[in-house]
Write a protein that holds these residues in place. Structure first.
Motif, PDB file in Angstrom:
ATOM      1  N   TYR A  80      24.394 -45.679 -61.970  1.00 46.13           N
ATOM      2  CA  TYR A  80      25.026 -44.575 -62.700  1.00 46.13           C
ATOM      3  C   TYR A  80      25.419 -43.457 -61.740  1.00 46.13           C
ATOM      4  N   GLU A  81      24.528 -43.122 -60.826  1.00 48.27           N
ATOM      5  CA  GLU A  81      24.799 -42.014 -59.911  1.00 48.27           C
ATOM      6  C   GLU A  81      26.031 -42.266 -59.064  1.00 48.27           C
ATOM      7  N   PHE A  82      26.161 -43.480 -58.470  1.00 48.88           N
ATOM      8  CA  PHE A  82      27.313 -43.692 -57.583  1.00 48.88           C
ATOM      9  C   PHE A  82      28.584 -44.113 -58.312  1.00 48.88           C
ATOM     10  N   THR A  83      28.470 -44.571 -59.571  1.00 52.85           N
ATOM     11  CA  THR A  83      29.680 -44.951 -60.304  1.00 52.85           C
ATOM     12  C   THR A  83      30.186 -43.853 -61.236  1.00 52.85           C
ATOM     13  N   SER A  84      29.273 -43.090 -61.820  1.00 56.50           N
ATOM     14  CA  SER A  84      29.677 -42.141 -62.859  1.00 56.50           C
ATOM     15  C   SER A  84      29.359 -40.681 -62.561  1.00 56.50           C
ATOM     16  N   ALA A 101      29.072 -28.665 -50.497  1.00 61.92           N
ATOM     17  CA  ALA A 101      28.722 -29.441 -51.690  1.00 61.92           C
ATOM     18  C   ALA A 101      29.402 -30.806 -51.654  1.00 61.92           C
ATOM     19  N   GLU A 102      30.662 -30.834 -51.240  1.00 61.93           N
ATOM     20  CA  GLU A 102      31.385 -32.101 -51.146  1.00 61.93           C
ATOM     21  C   GLU A 102      30.657 -33.060 -50.203  1.00 61.93           C
ATOM     22  N   ARG A 103      30.266 -32.571 -49.027  1.00 64.20           N
ATOM     23  CA  ARG A 103      29.552 -33.418 -48.065  1.00 64.20           C
ATOM     24  C   ARG A 103      28.231 -33.905 -48.651  1.00 64.20           C
ATOM     25  N   SER A 104      27.499 -33.004 -49.285  1.00 65.00           N
ATOM     26  CA  SER A 104      26.224 -33.362 -49.891  1.00 65.00           C
ATOM     27  C   SER A 104      26.407 -34.466 -50.932  1.00 65.00           C
ATOM     28  N   PHE A 105      27.407 -34.298 -51.799  1.00 68.84           N
ATOM     29  CA  PHE A 105      27.676 -35.305 -52.836  1.00 68.84           C
ATOM     30  C   PHE A 105      28.130 -36.634 -52.234  1.00 68.84           C
ATOM     31  N   ARG A 106      29.003 -36.581 -51.229  1.00 71.98           N
ATOM     32  CA  ARG A 106      29.515 -37.820 -50.622  1.00 71.98           C
ATOM     33  C   ARG A 106      28.396 -38.605 -49.934  1.00 71.98           C
ATOM     34  N   LEU A 107      27.565 -37.916 -49.182  1.00 69.51           N
ATOM     35  CA  LEU A 107      26.458 -38.599 -48.505  1.00 69.51           C
ATOM     36  C   LEU A 107      25.504 -39.214 -49.520  1.00 69.51           C
ATOM     37  N   ALA A 108      25.156 -38.455 -50.550  1.00 70.98           N
ATOM     38  CA  ALA A 108      24.252 -38.978 -51.582  1.00 70.98           C
ATOM     39  C   ALA A 108      24.882 -40.173 -52.284  1.00 70.98           C
ATOM     40  N   ASN A 109      26.170 -40.076 -52.600  1.00 71.97           N
ATOM     41  CA  ASN A 109      26.859 -41.164 -53.296  1.00 71.97           C
ATOM     42  C   ASN A 109      26.761 -42.469 -52.503  1.00 71.97           C
ATOM     43  N   GLU A 110      27.001 -42.391 -51.202  1.00 73.22           N
ATOM     44  CA  GLU A 110      26.934 -43.597 -50.374  1.00 73.22           C
ATOM     45  C   GLU A 110      25.501 -44.120 -50.258  1.00 73.22           C
ATOM     46  N   ALA A 111      24.550 -43.232 -50.140  1.00 73.46           N
ATOM     47  CA  ALA A 111      23.148 -43.651 -50.038  1.00 73.46           C
ATOM     48  C   ALA A 111      22.673 -44.300 -51.337  1.00 73.46           C
ATOM     49  N   GLU A 112      23.140 -43.800 -52.487  1.00 75.87           N
ATOM     50  CA  GLU A 112      22.727 -44.374 -53.775  1.00 75.87           C
ATOM     51  C   GLU A 112      23.138 -45.834 -53.885  1.00 75.87           C
ATOM     52  N   LYS A 113      24.274 -46.191 -53.310  1.00 83.80           N
ATOM     53  CA  LYS A 113      24.720 -47.586 -53.322  1.00 83.80           C
ATOM     54  C   LYS A 113      23.705 -48.470 -52.590  1.00 83.80           C
ATOM     55  N   CYS A 152      22.978 -43.839 -37.978  1.00 80.53           N
ATOM     56  CA  CYS A 152      23.052 -44.016 -39.428  1.00 80.53           C
ATOM     57  C   CYS A 152      24.474 -44.441 -39.808  1.00 80.53           C
ATOM     58  N   PRO A 153      24.605 -45.526 -40.584  1.00 81.56           N
ATOM     59  CA  PRO A 153      25.939 -45.987 -40.962  1.00 81.56           C
ATOM     60  C   PRO A 153      26.642 -45.067 -41.964  1.00 81.56           C
ATOM     61  N   ILE A 154      25.920 -44.157 -42.563  1.00 80.78           N
ATOM     62  CA  ILE A 154      26.534 -43.248 -43.527  1.00 80.78           C
ATOM     63  C   ILE A 154      26.918 -41.924 -42.883  1.00 80.78           C
ATOM     64  N   CYS A 155      25.980 -41.286 -42.189  1.00 80.41           N
ATOM     65  CA  CYS A 155      26.234 -39.921 -41.693  1.00 80.41           C
ATOM     66  C   CYS A 155      26.334 -39.810 -40.181  1.00 80.41           C
ATOM     67  N   GLY A 156      25.998 -40.903 -39.472  1.00 82.75           N
ATOM     68  CA  GLY A 156      26.091 -40.875 -38.023  1.00 82.75           C
ATOM     69  C   GLY A 156      24.895 -40.273 -37.311  1.00 82.75           C
ATOM     70  N   ALA A 157      23.829 -39.937 -38.055  1.00 79.45           N
ATOM     71  CA  ALA A 157      22.633 -39.373 -37.419  1.00 79.45           C
ATOM     72  C   ALA A 157      22.034 -40.385 -36.443  1.00 79.45           C
ATOM     73  N   LYS A 158      21.408 -39.875 -35.418  1.00 75.22           N
ATOM     74  CA  LYS A 158      20.784 -40.724 -34.401  1.00 75.22           C
ATOM     75  C   LYS A 158      19.459 -41.301 -34.919  1.00 75.22           C
ATOM     76  N   LYS A 159      18.983 -42.319 -34.246  1.00 70.92           N
ATOM     77  CA  LYS A 159      17.756 -43.032 -34.604  1.00 70.92           C
ATOM     78  C   LYS A 159      16.576 -42.077 -34.827  1.00 70.92           C
ATOM     79  N   GLU A 160      16.518 -41.005 -34.040  1.00 69.72           N
ATOM     80  CA  GLU A 160      15.414 -40.047 -34.132  1.00 69.72           C
ATOM     81  C   GLU A 160      15.358 -39.337 -35.490  1.00 69.72           C
ATOM     82  N   ALA A 161      16.452 -39.371 -36.245  1.00 65.52           N
ATOM     83  CA  ALA A 161      16.488 -38.718 -37.555  1.00 65.52           C
ATOM     84  C   ALA A 161      15.805 -39.550 -38.637  1.00 65.52           C
ATOM     85  N   PHE A 162      15.470 -40.794 -38.316  1.00 66.41           N
ATOM     86  CA  PHE A 162      14.854 -41.684 -39.305  1.00 66.41           C
ATOM     87  C   PHE A 162      13.343 -41.516 -39.317  1.00 66.41           C
TER      88      PHE A 162
END
Length: 166
Positions: A80-84, A101-113, A152-162
């Motif tokens: 629901y989150e990433f489709t609707s 806000a756009e960046r926050s929503f886009r990153l969350a949308n991709e992560a929800e998938k 990170c394949p979504i945001c490009g963060a480096k390994k240390e961010a995990f």
């Protein structure tokens, strides 16, 4: 199942307690970053108490089922989150020029998938779900299995961010 008014109140109480938990954890991190470790500890303690309240409200609503039922609910919620939910939020943020806000929503949308896919994989493999480590990107919420990626394949963060989930 509770009657209508009580069910509505339980949903509202759950939402409030869950939001307070997340907000207090963010406040705790900020307090720690500013060197106010005792205040950070207090925020974390109250956040834990809010989790207890939220879980109690969920139980009272009969919304905690078997693992299979809970996975089905999680798949539905993430989907629901990433489709609707997020697509119109992104459109609104773009229309209003709200870049953060756009960046926050886009990153969350991709992560929800990714989250929905991980839940689906677990659901399909019940009861013999493979034992793997999970690594969460602290920037966007992407979850990697087995090991953190170099980037990170979504945001490009480096390994240390995990952060590995225990």
């Amino acid at each position: 199942m509770p009657k209508d008014k009580t069910k509505k109140n339980l949903k509202e109480a759950f939402s409030g307690e869950a939001q307070a938990n997340r907000q207090y954890l963010a406040f705790a991190k900020k307090a720690d970053d500013e060197g106010n470790h005792q205040v950070g500890k207090l925020f974390r303690a109250v956040a834990e108490a809010e989790t207890i309240h939220a879980n109690s409200h969920l139980r009272a609503m009969g919304m905690i089922g078997s693992t299979a039922e809970n996975l089905d609910a999680a798949i539905a919620s993430e989907t629901y989150e990433f489709t609707s939910m997020y697509p119109p939020f992104i459109e609104d943020a773009v229309a209003e020029g709200e870049k953060q806000a756009e960046r926050s929503f886009r990153l969350a949308n991709e992560a929800e998938k990714v989250h929905a896919g991980l839940f689906q994989k677990a659901r399909e493999n019940l009861p013999a779900v493979e034992s793997v480590d999970y690594y969460v990107c602290s920037v966007c919420g992407y979850i990697a299995e087995k090991e953190a990626p170099d980037t990170c394949p979504i945001c490009g963060a480096k390994k240390e961010a995990f952060k590995q989930v225990e």
